[in-house]
Design a protein around this motif. Structure first.
Motif, PDB file in Angstrom:
ATOM      1  N   GLU A 253       0.824  -1.213   0.000  1.00  0.00           N
ATOM      2  CA  GLU A 253       0.000   0.000   0.000  1.00  0.00           C
ATOM      3  C   GLU A 253       0.856   1.261   0.000  1.00  0.00           C
ATOM      4  N   LYS A 254       1.862   1.292   0.847  1.00  0.00           N
ATOM      5  CA  LYS A 254       2.754   2.446   0.898  1.00  0.00           C
ATOM      6  C   LYS A 254       3.534   2.584  -0.406  1.00  0.00           C
ATOM      7  N   CYS A 255       3.933   1.460  -0.989  1.00  0.00           N
ATOM      8  CA  CYS A 255       4.651   1.509  -2.257  1.00  0.00           C
ATOM      9  C   CYS A 255       3.801   2.144  -3.355  1.00  0.00           C
ATOM     10  N   GLU A 256       2.521   1.824  -3.361  1.00  0.00           N
ATOM     11  CA  GLU A 256       1.621   2.427  -4.353  1.00  0.00           C
ATOM     12  C   GLU A 256       1.608   3.944  -4.208  1.00  0.00           C
ATOM     13  N   GLU A 257       1.594   4.425  -2.983  1.00  0.00           N
ATOM     14  CA  GLU A 257       1.627   5.866  -2.732  1.00  0.00           C
ATOM     15  C   GLU A 257       2.945   6.477  -3.201  1.00  0.00           C
ATOM     16  N   LEU A 258       4.035   5.762  -2.958  1.00  0.00           N
ATOM     17  CA  LEU A 258       5.344   6.294  -3.318  1.00  0.00           C
ATOM     18  C   LEU A 258       5.540   6.346  -4.832  1.00  0.00           C
ATOM     19  N   VAL A 259       5.017   5.362  -5.547  1.00  0.00           N
ATOM     20  CA  VAL A 259       5.089   5.400  -7.006  1.00  0.00           C
ATOM     21  C   VAL A 259       4.442   6.675  -7.523  1.00  0.00           C
ATOM     22  N   GLN A 260       3.270   6.994  -6.973  1.00  0.00           N
ATOM     23  CA  GLN A 260       2.567   8.208  -7.391  1.00  0.00           C
ATOM     24  C   GLN A 260       3.343   9.462  -6.996  1.00  0.00           C
ATOM     25  N   LYS A 261       3.880   9.463  -5.787  1.00  0.00           N
ATOM     26  CA  LYS A 261       4.640  10.617  -5.299  1.00  0.00           C
ATOM     27  C   LYS A 261       5.847  10.906  -6.182  1.00  0.00           C
ATOM     28  N   ALA A 265       6.652  14.015  -8.805  1.00  0.00           N
ATOM     29  CA  ALA A 265       7.864  14.823  -8.647  1.00  0.00           C
ATOM     30  C   ALA A 265       8.657  14.862  -9.948  1.00  0.00           C
ATOM     31  N   ALA A 266       8.694  13.727 -10.660  1.00  0.00           N
ATOM     32  CA  ALA A 266       9.382  13.690 -11.952  1.00  0.00           C
ATOM     33  C   ALA A 266       8.713  14.628 -12.949  1.00  0.00           C
ATOM     34  N   ILE A 267       7.392  14.598 -12.967  1.00  0.00           N
ATOM     35  CA  ILE A 267       6.637  15.435 -13.909  1.00  0.00           C
ATOM     36  C   ILE A 267       6.895  16.919 -13.644  1.00  0.00           C
ATOM     37  N   GLU A 268       7.043  17.300 -12.395  1.00  0.00           N
ATOM     38  CA  GLU A 268       7.320  18.701 -12.062  1.00  0.00           C
ATOM     39  C   GLU A 268       8.600  19.198 -12.719  1.00  0.00           C
ATOM     40  N   GLN A 269       9.582  18.313 -12.861  1.00  0.00           N
ATOM     41  CA  GLN A 269      10.850  18.707 -13.470  1.00  0.00           C
ATOM     42  C   GLN A 269      10.693  19.061 -14.948  1.00  0.00           C
ATOM     43  N   LEU A 270       9.630  18.586 -15.565  1.00  0.00           N
ATOM     44  CA  LEU A 270       9.445  18.801 -16.996  1.00  0.00           C
ATOM     45  C   LEU A 270       8.952  20.200 -17.327  1.00  0.00           C
ATOM     46  N   GLN A 271       8.738  21.025 -16.314  1.00  0.00           N
ATOM     47  CA  GLN A 271       8.370  22.416 -16.557  1.00  0.00           C
ATOM     48  C   GLN A 271       9.479  23.170 -17.292  1.00  0.00           C
ATOM     49  N   ALA A 272      10.686  22.634 -17.271  1.00  0.00           N
ATOM     50  CA  ALA A 272      11.813  23.264 -17.964  1.00  0.00           C
ATOM     51  C   ALA A 272      11.739  23.072 -19.474  1.00  0.00           C
ATOM     52  N   PHE A 273      10.775  22.254 -19.926  1.00  0.00           N
ATOM     53  CA  PHE A 273      10.652  21.946 -21.351  1.00  0.00           C
ATOM     54  C   PHE A 273       9.249  22.288 -21.847  1.00  0.00           C
ATOM     55  N   SER A 281       2.762  11.566 -20.094  1.00  0.00           N
ATOM     56  CA  SER A 281       1.912  10.378 -20.245  1.00  0.00           C
ATOM     57  C   SER A 281       2.687   9.100 -19.969  1.00  0.00           C
ATOM     58  N   LEU A 282       3.931   9.044 -20.435  1.00  0.00           N
ATOM     59  CA  LEU A 282       4.757   7.868 -20.200  1.00  0.00           C
ATOM     60  C   LEU A 282       5.043   7.705 -18.711  1.00  0.00           C
ATOM     61  N   ALA A 283       5.399   8.795 -18.055  1.00  0.00           N
ATOM     62  CA  ALA A 283       5.681   8.730 -16.620  1.00  0.00           C
ATOM     63  C   ALA A 283       4.457   8.245 -15.845  1.00  0.00           C
ATOM     64  N   GLN A 284       3.305   8.751 -16.194  1.00  0.00           N
ATOM     65  CA  GLN A 284       2.079   8.354 -15.493  1.00  0.00           C
ATOM     66  C   GLN A 284       1.734   6.895 -15.728  1.00  0.00           C
ATOM     67  N   SER A 285       2.067   6.392 -16.915  1.00  0.00           N
ATOM     68  CA  SER A 285       1.743   4.999 -17.221  1.00  0.00           C
ATOM     69  C   SER A 285       2.513   4.035 -16.333  1.00  0.00           C
ATOM     70  N   LEU A 286       3.642   4.459 -15.807  1.00  0.00           N
ATOM     71  CA  LEU A 286       4.430   3.581 -14.932  1.00  0.00           C
ATOM     72  C   LEU A 286       3.714   3.269 -13.624  1.00  0.00           C
ATOM     73  N   THR A 287       2.779   4.116 -13.228  1.00  0.00           N
ATOM     74  CA  THR A 287       2.073   3.876 -11.972  1.00  0.00           C
ATOM     75  C   THR A 287       1.068   2.736 -12.093  1.00  0.00           C
ATOM     76  N   ALA A 288       0.762   2.352 -13.330  1.00  0.00           N
ATOM     77  CA  ALA A 288      -0.258   1.319 -13.530  1.00  0.00           C
ATOM     78  C   ALA A 288       0.239   0.133 -14.330  1.00  0.00           C
ATOM     79  N   ARG A 289       1.527   0.089 -14.672  1.00  0.00           N
ATOM     80  CA  ARG A 289       2.005  -0.978 -15.543  1.00  0.00           C
ATOM     81  C   ARG A 289       1.928  -2.334 -14.863  1.00  0.00           C
ATOM     82  N   ARG A 290       1.722  -3.371 -15.667  1.00  0.00           N
ATOM     83  CA  ARG A 290       1.602  -4.730 -15.171  1.00  0.00           C
ATOM     84  C   ARG A 290       2.710  -5.632 -15.696  1.00  0.00           C
ATOM     85  N   THR A 291       3.573  -5.103 -16.558  1.00  0.00           N
ATOM     86  CA  THR A 291       4.660  -5.906 -17.118  1.00  0.00           C
ATOM     87  C   THR A 291       5.944  -5.096 -17.082  1.00  0.00           C
TER      88      THR A 291
END
Length: 291
Positions: A253-261, A265-273, A281-291
């Protein structure tokens, strides 16, 4: 072009690029070595690191294909690490990506040498990159070396091995995974930005994105070892039950929260671009990947 189409183009391009790179050596007498290299290097996979290299090159304003020598080099280093990780003296795995591991097909000695060759060949390939600022080649090779070597991926593997007989603290687990998994993601993002002509601020943002996303990716990987399907993953699950993983440290359960966190945080860094929607979209897909 949709993000799915763009990333598919990246995957197909790096596959063909690597095939063509090693096809040049067909006439060499050490044919068995190249067979072993191709067996693992061209076996597919997510090609996540080349995608990052290509996309950061594009976001920095460059022709994404200019990042191909870096993307190929990183994929070669990643593949060498998998070949060596699977050896009996390391993780002793029989399957990788749904196929027998390299040493099961070619023998342990040839698997070791295939990994050695991939690591060395990676730097020869990286050195051919055409950079907007040629003076940055030394910086680029330094980034690749540091992230692949004792301060990066290899160092993380060592920490992982040394920790297997005891339970690690939170900081120790972070130290392991930021190097073992995160280092090559860092190299891909930073080298892609360099290939695209990025300035210091964007290079720093690319590294920040990589650090956070690398953690998110590894935490999800640890979770899949517990809840994933071996058929979908192409490798055995439950293999890390006694290792110092994020799941062992925090629970699912905590790991699920940390993946999102960490993904956020990674997405915030993309404000430079500009135009970073596909990468978000790719970063967000990692929170739900099954493979």
């Amino acid at each position: 072009m949709s993000s799915e189409e763009r990333f598919r183009e990246y995957r197909e391009y790096i596959q063909q690029y690597l095939e063509e790179y090693y096809s040049r050596f067909d006439s060499q007498p050490q044919k068995r070595l190249f067979e072993a290299i191709r067996y693992s290097l061209l076996a597919g996979g997510k090609r996540l690191r080349p995608i990052f290299a290509f996309e950061f090159c594009r976001l920095a304003g460059g022709d994404w294909k200019n990042a191909a020598p870096f993307a190929g080099a990183i994929e070669m280093i990643h593949t060498y690490s998998l070949i060596h990780d699977d050896l009996p003296c390391m993780d002793n795995d029989d399957y990788r990506r749904g196929r027998l591991t390299n040493h099961k097909v070619f023998g342990e000695a040839m698997a070791v040498l295939a990994g050695d060759a991939l690591l060395t060949d990676a730097f020869a390939l990286a050195s051919t990159a055409k950079l907007p600022n040629p003076a940055q080649m030394s910086l680029a090779i330094g980034v690749l070396s540091e992230n692949a070597g004792s301060l990066g991926m290899v160092g993380g593997q060592v920490l992982d091995m040394l920790s297997q007989q005891r339970e690690c603290s939170e900081q120790e687990v972070l130290d392991i995974q930021s190097r073992k998994t995160g280092a090559l993601i860092n190299a891909a993002c930073v080298l892609g930005a360099i290939a695209g002509g990025a300035g210091e601020a964007q290079i720093k943002a690319a590294a920040g994105f990589a650090g956070c996303l690398g953690l998110a990716f590894q935490i999800r990987d640890d979770m899949l070892d517990v809840i994933g399907d071996a058929g979908e993953l192409g490798k055995a699950t439950g293999h890390d039950a006694d290792k110092n993983t994020f799941v062992r440290l925090y629970g699912l359960e905590k790991c699920e929260e940390l993946v999102q966190k960490y993904t956020n945080a990674a997405i915030e860094q993309l404000q430079a671009f500009q135009d970073a929607g596909d990468l978000i979209s790719l970063a967000q897909s990692l929170t739900a990947r099954r493979t």
